[in-house]
Motif scaffolding. Structure first.
Motif, PDB file in Angstrom:
ATOM      1  N   TYR A 199      44.563  35.182  37.105  1.00 12.43           N
ATOM      2  CA  TYR A 199      43.734  34.131  37.909  1.00 12.43           C
ATOM      3  C   TYR A 199      44.615  33.286  38.424  1.00 12.43           C
ATOM      4  CZ  TYR A 199      40.021  35.868  34.532  1.00 12.43           C
ATOM      5  OH  TYR A 199      38.607  36.651  34.133  1.00 12.43           O
ATOM      6  N   TYR A 220      39.505  39.609  44.301  1.00 12.32           N
ATOM      7  CA  TYR A 220      38.657  38.763  44.661  1.00 12.32           C
ATOM      8  C   TYR A 220      39.523  37.443  45.221  1.00 12.32           C
ATOM      9  CZ  TYR A 220      35.241  40.986  41.351  1.00 12.32           C
ATOM     10  OH  TYR A 220      34.531  41.736  40.624  1.00 12.32           O
ATOM     11  N   THR A 292      33.767  33.720  37.128  1.00 16.66           N
ATOM     12  CA  THR A 292      35.253  33.380  36.758  1.00 16.66           C
ATOM     13  C   THR A 292      35.513  33.640  35.203  1.00 16.66           C
ATOM     14  OG1 THR A 292      34.855  31.666  38.041  1.00 16.66           O
ATOM     15  CG2 THR A 292      37.040  31.637  36.982  1.00 16.66           C
ATOM     16  N   GLY A 293      34.568  33.453  34.346  1.00 11.89           N
ATOM     17  CA  GLY A 293      34.924  33.633  32.963  1.00 11.89           C
ATOM     18  C   GLY A 293      34.542  35.042  32.484  1.00 11.89           C
TER      19      GLY A 293
HETATM   20  C1  PHB Z   1      36.463  42.244  37.525  1.00 10.81           C
HETATM   21  O1  PHB Z   1      37.328  42.955  37.192  1.00 10.81           O
HETATM   22  O2  PHB Z   1      35.419  42.597  38.457  1.00 10.81           O
HETATM   23  C2  PHB Z   1      36.319  40.932  37.084  1.00 10.81           C
HETATM   24  C3  PHB Z   1      37.207  40.481  35.935  1.00 10.81           C
HETATM   25  C4  PHB Z   1      37.295  39.128  35.622  1.00 10.81           C
HETATM   26  C5  PHB Z   1      36.453  38.330  35.929  1.00 10.81           C
HETATM   27  C6  PHB Z   1      35.442  38.384  37.262  1.00 10.81           C
HETATM   28  C7  PHB Z   1      35.383  40.132  37.448  1.00 10.81           C
HETATM   29  O3  PHB Z   1      36.533  36.985  35.650  1.00 10.81           O
END
Ligand code: PHB
Ligand code: APR
Length: 387
Positions: A199, A220, A292-293
């Motif tokens: 992140y 993302y 996000t979480g």
């Molecule tokens: C995902 O792998 O799609 C994913 C993983 C963690 C997140 C959001 C999406 O917080």
């Protein structure tokens, strides 16, 4: 037709609720607006909380998850070109499982096929009647109208469904925060940037490096929610992603063509109560969290855990679970909503952020890196608070 529980919606909430009820001998029917292929074609979340993993295993549908999923003992947080690890396992004794929601849905469909559950696909015009008296649901398929009489109705029909809209405006209370940005996500058949999720908070915006398996990456980046998708060529995406991730990761990223690309809005939304007479709201029908979480699917599963337990005990003669469902589910929903809001606010660039806000976020990330107490708070929320 008559059934004990009519489930509206055949996404993770509806499919999981139906699976648990059927295993306990409670009769149910699932009404899904879309086709099975459409439901299975949705690319959604990828992280299962420890409690969700336990739930799938005890429900007898954890085998493929255990064979193909990836247990993760921690995640990485990065800012100002520097990353550090939040070690869930050391801090909480729990892990999360990286296993796509699409796979969970496929596993649930396989279980329903084996059990012969009645799942009506392409059910149109689903309408809830007399939830306060003799509840029944009408719908149409292939031009024919059908009626299902039932004891209870489970609204598992997501944010845009009919269930929440059935609750009178003077009963329903909603709280919403729409975030001033979206997530532009891609799926690509490339080696993931790292073994665990990253992140990243960057001055031009948030980025997340995730995966589905060793050959399927999920990335993302924060982007304007009204950006036209064709503005984001694959090259433009990769360039921006590499700008936002720490350099040592960015320089080794394997790029490739996107096989799925979409921009999703971010919102926090909670509807109360999650019960009105004989109608219950479950999952996205009642609440939405920013991704996000990684809480969306997991909150749906905790709602299902509470409601399935309540309905099964009701047919065993105990009604306290039904009485407490809404309060019990909401207590966990609000805590997960808080965590998702906190992590989203910390990691994203908001238009109104000035020098002060930026320094506050950098200071909090710095504190997270150097305080075991701060990392423990994040870890216990990320792996999932107890049911
Ligand atoms: C995902 O792998 O799609 C994913 C993983 C963690 C997140 C959001 C999406 O917080
Ligand atoms: N009639 C019948 N089915 C409906 C109707 C309707 N009027 N409206 C919506 N549906 C169906 C949708 O087609 C969808 O398959 O209900 C299902 C709702 O599924 P989700 O939206 O996935 O919600 P939920 O099952 O609660 O799962 C939550 O899914 O969207 C993700 O991020 C979310 O991970 C979270 C999870």
């Amino acid at each position: 037709m008559r059934t004990q529980v009519c489930i509206i919606g055949g996404g993770p909430s509806g499919l999981m609720l139906g699976h648990l009820l059927r295993r306990a001998g409670v009769d149910c029917v699932i009404l899904e607006r879309r086709s099975r292929d459409y439901v299975l074609g949705r690319i959604r979340a990828g992280v299962l909380e420890a409690g969700t993993v336990d739930m799938l295993r005890s429900a007898g549908i954890g085998a493929r998850m255990d064979a193909e999923g990836f247990p993760h003992g921690g995640t990485w947080v990065a800012a100002r070109n520097h990353g550090f690890r939040v070690d869930f396992e050391a801090l909480t004794g729990r892990q999360v499982m990286v296993y796509g929601q699409t796979e969970v849905t496929a596993d649930l469909y396989a279980a329903h096929d084996a059990a012969g559950t009645v799942i009506v696909h392409q059910a149109e015009g689903v309408t809830i009647h007399d939830a306060g008296g003799t509840p029944h649901v009408t719908y149409a398929t292939k031009g024919e109208t059908h009626r299902i009489d039932c004891d209870w109705i489970a609204g598992c029909d997501g944010f845009h469904g009919v269930s929440r809209a059935t609750i009178p405006a003077d009963v329903l209370r909603t709280v919403e925060r729409v975030y001033p940005f979206g997530w532009l996500g891609i799926l690509s058949r490339t080696r993931p940037a790292a073994a665990e999720l990253i992140y990243a908070n960057h001055e031009t915006g948030f980025a997340l490096a995730s995966m589905r398996n060793e050959g399927l990456s999920r990335y993302y980046i924060q982007a304007p929610v009204d950006d036209p998708l064709d503005k984001w060529t694959d090259d433009a995406f990769w360039d921006e992603l590499r700008r936002r991730l720490p350099a040592d990761v960015a320089e080794t990223i394997e790029t490739g063509p996107s096989i799925e690309k979409s921009i999703a809005p971010l919102r926090s939304f909670v509807a109360e109560p999650m019960r009105w007479n004989r109608l219950f709201l479950v999952g996205d029908a009642a609440h939405i969290v920013p991704p996000t979480g990684a809480k969306g699917l997991n909150l749906a599963m905790s709602d299902v855990a509470y409601l399935s337990d309540a309905l099964i005990r009701h047919y065993g003669g105990e009604d306290d679970g039904l009485e407490t469902y809404s309060d019990r589910a909401l207590a966990r929903v609000w805590k997960a909503t808080r965590f998702s809001w906190w992590f989203t606010t910390l990691m994203h660039r908001f238009p109104e952020d000035g020098a002060f806000e930026r320094r506050m976020k950098e200071a909090e990330i710095d504190y997270l890196e150097h305080s075991e107490a701060a990392r423990t708070v994040m870890a216990e929320n990320y792996v999932g608070l107890p049911l």
